[in-house]
Design a protein around this motif. Structure first.
Motif, PDB file in Angstrom:
ATOM      1  N   ALA A  79       0.837  -1.209   0.000  1.00 43.33           N
ATOM      2  CA  ALA A  79       0.000   0.000   0.000  1.00 43.33           C
ATOM      3  C   ALA A  79       0.869   1.256   0.000  1.00 43.33           C
ATOM      4  O   ALA A  79       0.562   2.229  -0.694  1.00 43.33           O
ATOM      5  N   THR A 101      -7.252  -4.764   7.715  1.00 40.45           N
ATOM      6  CA  THR A 101      -7.604  -4.045   6.493  1.00 40.45           C
ATOM      7  C   THR A 101      -6.640  -2.888   6.296  1.00 40.45           C
ATOM      8  O   THR A 101      -6.386  -2.125   7.230  1.00 40.45           O
ATOM      9  N   THR A 103      -5.971   0.314   3.672  1.00 39.52           N
ATOM     10  CA  THR A 103      -6.535   1.118   2.582  1.00 39.52           C
ATOM     11  C   THR A 103      -5.564   2.233   2.242  1.00 39.52           C
ATOM     12  O   THR A 103      -5.045   2.904   3.139  1.00 39.52           O
ATOM     13  N   ASP A 104      -5.326   2.420   0.942  1.00 38.30           N
ATOM     14  CA  ASP A 104      -4.462   3.521   0.500  1.00 38.30           C
ATOM     15  C   ASP A 104      -5.256   4.428  -0.428  1.00 38.30           C
ATOM     16  O   ASP A 104      -6.359   4.087  -0.844  1.00 38.30           O
ATOM     17  N   ASP A 105      -4.691   5.581  -0.731  1.00 36.00           N
ATOM     18  CA  ASP A 105      -5.354   6.538  -1.626  1.00 36.00           C
ATOM     19  C   ASP A 105      -4.641   6.620  -2.975  1.00 36.00           C
ATOM     20  O   ASP A 105      -4.597   7.651  -3.609  1.00 36.00           O
ATOM     21  N   ASN A 153     -11.271  -2.136  -5.018  1.00 36.12           N
ATOM     22  CA  ASN A 153     -10.966  -0.739  -5.303  1.00 36.12           C
ATOM     23  C   ASN A 153     -12.045   0.130  -4.693  1.00 36.12           C
ATOM     24  O   ASN A 153     -13.216  -0.238  -4.680  1.00 36.12           O
ATOM     25  N   GLU A 154     -11.628   1.279  -4.185  1.00 36.17           N
ATOM     26  CA  GLU A 154     -12.581   2.234  -3.627  1.00 36.17           C
ATOM     27  C   GLU A 154     -13.217   3.016  -4.778  1.00 36.17           C
ATOM     28  O   GLU A 154     -12.637   3.147  -5.843  1.00 36.17           O
ATOM     29  N   GLY A 158      -8.150   4.702  -4.802  1.00 33.96           N
ATOM     30  CA  GLY A 158      -7.517   3.954  -3.726  1.00 33.96           C
ATOM     31  C   GLY A 158      -7.891   2.491  -3.773  1.00 33.96           C
ATOM     32  O   GLY A 158      -8.754   2.066  -4.532  1.00 33.96           O
ATOM     33  N   THR A 160      -8.232  -1.237  -1.240  1.00 35.99           N
ATOM     34  CA  THR A 160      -8.362  -1.831   0.085  1.00 35.99           C
ATOM     35  C   THR A 160      -8.062  -3.317  -0.027  1.00 35.99           C
ATOM     36  O   THR A 160      -8.574  -3.994  -0.912  1.00 35.99           O
ATOM     37  N   THR A 162      -8.085  -6.762   2.507  1.00 36.12           N
ATOM     38  CA  THR A 162      -8.488  -7.278   3.817  1.00 36.12           C
ATOM     39  C   THR A 162      -7.974  -8.704   3.962  1.00 36.12           C
ATOM     40  O   THR A 162      -8.305  -9.576   3.151  1.00 36.12           O
TER      41      THR A 162
END
Length: 171
Positions: A79, A101, A103-105, A153-154, A158, A160, A162
């Motif tokens: 990430a 989890t 999460t990156d941007d 994908n967000e 970004g 995620t 898990t």
């Protein structure tokens, strides 16, 4: 250069084989210890990024500590490579499973990776020197621990990932 790439390939393959043969050793870990290890790992691998860390305040969990840390390092490192400015790391106890989890941007995962999951040597075209073994080895370790690895994908931007680890072991 070609010889070096072959050596790296062989080393990566034998590393996966070692992971598959590694026994799962369950111990009791304090959430406070896991929190500080996740924080230290993030500072080391993603020091320039803004970090949000969400971990239970107290209590313990039964898991393979070394296996968990290996997965955490892989996911945080991955990430951090793609994040633009921030990482969110969340540890959640669901009773039967512990979820980690990250999460990156950044730009998100390639659609094929989200759809098919990590594969050994499923490197991305942009990074020909990288074999893509981190997500695959993390998936292998999660499966060994009775869990799995999910990528998504967000909506805005970004990615995620898990990782789940079974924490209520059935004899």
């Amino acid at each position: 250069i070609y010889t070096l790439r072959i050596e790296q390939y062989v080393e990566a393959m034998s590393g996966i084989q070692r992971l598959e043969q590694m026994p799962v050793q369950i111990t009791e870990c304090k959430y406070s210890v896991l929190r500080s290890e996740l924080e230290d790992t993030a500072k080391l691998l993603a020091g320039a990024l803004h970090l949000s860390l969400i971990v239970p305040d107290s209590g313990t969990v039964q898991l393979d500590h070394g296996l968990f840390l290996t997965v955490a390092e892989n996911l945080i490192g991955n990430a951090a490579r793609f994040a633009q400015s921030s990482l969110i790391i969340c540890l959640e106890d669901l009773g039967d499973y512990l979820l980690l989890t990250v999460t990156d941007d950044g730009p998100g995962y390639p659609a094929e990776l989200v759809q098919n999951g990590p594969k050994p040597f499923g490197k991305m075209k942009e990074d020909a020197a990288h074999f893509g073994m981190g997500l695959y080895s993390s998936q292998t370790l999660c499966l060994k621990h009775g869990g799995n690895l999910k990528l998504k994908n967000e909506n805005d931007h970004g990615a995620t990932v898990t990782a789940s680890f079974q924490i209520k072991w059935k004899p």
